[in-house]
Design an enzyme around this catalytic site. Sequence first.
Site, mmCIF file in Angstrom:
data_model
loop_
_atom_site.group_PDB
_atom_site.id
_atom_site.type_symbol
_atom_site.label_atom_id
_atom_site.label_comp_id
_atom_site.label_asym_id
_atom_site.label_seq_id
_atom_site.Cartn_x
_atom_site.Cartn_y
_atom_site.Cartn_z
ATOM 1 N N ARG A 53 0.833 -1.209 0.000
ATOM 2 C CA ARG A 53 0.000 0.000 0.000
ATOM 3 C C ARG A 53 0.861 1.251 0.000
ATOM 4 O O ARG A 53 0.555 2.233 -0.688
ATOM 5 C CB ARG A 53 -0.929 -0.025 1.222
ATOM 6 N N LYS A 152 -2.647 6.965 1.033
ATOM 7 C CA LYS A 152 -2.436 7.267 2.456
ATOM 8 C C LYS A 152 -1.381 8.365 2.531
ATOM 9 O O LYS A 152 -0.207 8.134 2.812
ATOM 10 C CB LYS A 152 -2.017 5.999 3.204
ATOM 11 N N GLU A 185 -16.134 5.859 5.245
ATOM 12 C CA GLU A 185 -15.313 5.284 6.312
ATOM 13 C C GLU A 185 -15.401 6.229 7.509
ATOM 14 O O GLU A 185 -16.139 7.210 7.489
ATOM 15 C CB GLU A 185 -13.857 5.097 5.856
HETATM 16 N N1 PXG Z 1 -9.283 4.699 6.952
HETATM 17 C C1 PXG Z 1 -8.422 5.701 7.152
HETATM 18 C C2 PXG Z 1 -8.711 7.042 6.611
HETATM 19 C C3 PXG Z 1 -7.219 5.469 7.854
HETATM 20 O O1 PXG Z 1 -6.351 6.462 8.049
HETATM 21 C C4 PXG Z 1 -7.916 3.153 8.155
HETATM 22 C C5 PXG Z 1 -9.056 3.454 7.429
HETATM 23 C C6 PXG Z 1 -7.696 1.754 8.630
HETATM 24 O O2 PXG Z 1 -6.673 1.118 7.866
HETATM 25 P P1 PXG Z 1 -5.724 0.015 8.506
HETATM 26 O O3 PXG Z 1 -4.798 -0.340 7.405
HETATM 27 O O4 PXG Z 1 -5.050 0.635 9.682
HETATM 28 O O5 PXG Z 1 -6.587 -1.123 8.901
HETATM 29 C C7 PXG Z 1 -6.966 4.181 8.365
HETATM 30 C C8 PXG Z 1 -5.691 3.933 9.101
HETATM 31 C C9 PXG Z 1 -4.774 6.923 14.464
HETATM 32 C C10 PXG Z 1 -4.445 6.665 13.037
HETATM 33 O O6 PXG Z 1 -3.965 7.599 15.130
HETATM 34 C C11 PXG Z 1 -5.185 5.769 12.315
HETATM 35 C C12 PXG Z 1 -4.896 5.522 10.971
HETATM 36 C C13 PXG Z 1 -3.883 6.210 10.407
HETATM 37 C C14 PXG Z 1 -3.157 7.125 11.119
HETATM 38 C C15 PXG Z 1 -3.416 7.357 12.458
HETATM 39 O O7 PXG Z 1 -5.816 6.454 14.935
HETATM 40 N N2 PXG Z 1 -5.711 4.607 10.342
#
Ligand code: PXG
Length: 291
Positions: A53, A152, A185
């Site tokens: 990713r 991301k 989301e």
């Molecule tokens: N959607 C978004 C917009 C994200 O940033 C997820 C979904 C979940 O993806 P993963 O790969 O983690 O299952 C994310 C990722 C935090 C934090 O501090 C969380 C994310 C990124 C940066 C910080 O909670 N989540």
Amino acid sequence: MADQTIYLDGKFVSPQDARISVFDHAVLYGDGVFEGIRVYDGNVFRLEQHLERLWDSAHAIMLDVPGTRQEMVEAVCETCRRNGMTNGYIRLVVTRGVGDLGLSPNLCSKPTVFIIAAGVRLYPQECYDNGLPLITAPTRRIQPDAFSPRIKSLNYLNNIVAKINAINGNVLEALLLNQNGFVVEATGDNVFLVKKGELVTPPTWLGPLKGITRDAVIDIARDEGIPVREEPFTLYEVYTADEAFLTGTAAEVIAVTSVDGRTIGDGKPGAVTRRLLAEFRRIVTEQGVKL
Ligand code: PXG
């Protein structure tokens, strides 16, 4: 954990020495990409998928991640080892690098790469026991035709403003809709509904991040014989779901028990959610790269 050491451009430095330039385009423009990764009992959960990713996000913004993926695997693992971290959170960031005050990335000669190994900030245990109340953010998720929210990137203001609105509404997370009213989301988590024994989550073409936890939960559900549909839905489907939950690297799998004041199901974390969380916590030490 040992004294913290940060990976910065191929070297390990102390937190005080882990600095980047004010001319780095990450600082000036949010120009860069990142990953948040978990380590469970010395296993870097689904590291290859995170790096895939990261490389895809970088490719989409024409940023060349320095080195090979195998070298990045090694850098991530070495960062954990040097910090004595067998359980925790890794932040891996690749910026456009140092440039001048213009937007053009052409003057940025080389990307900056840093890796931080740190403790995880989980939701309080009571949120897992009782589920989260959510609101819908008054602002919309960035549309894929403006800038793909699947990248991301380091520009998280769309998410942060929604998070501020959640906090102002006395909840910890908010749902983000697109301009057509479809649920995309949450600010840092993917969203799932359970209805009549089936899972539903927004398809990636709608714009949610292709979450690593989302993918893992889909795999678990299919292994358990729970049907999964990737389909757009509106707030009506959320309000009338039997169960709802969020998935994310930090949150893992967490029940949502109300949205905009509407109780979801019986207002408690549901059986399917609890089963998926238990199974998720089982596989996190099995899938990934060992330190
Ligand atoms: N959607 C978004 C917009 C994200 O940033 C997820 C979904 C979940 O993806 P993963 O790969 O983690 O299952 C994310 C990722 C935090 C934090 O501090 C969380 C994310 C990124 C940066 C910080 O909670 N989540």
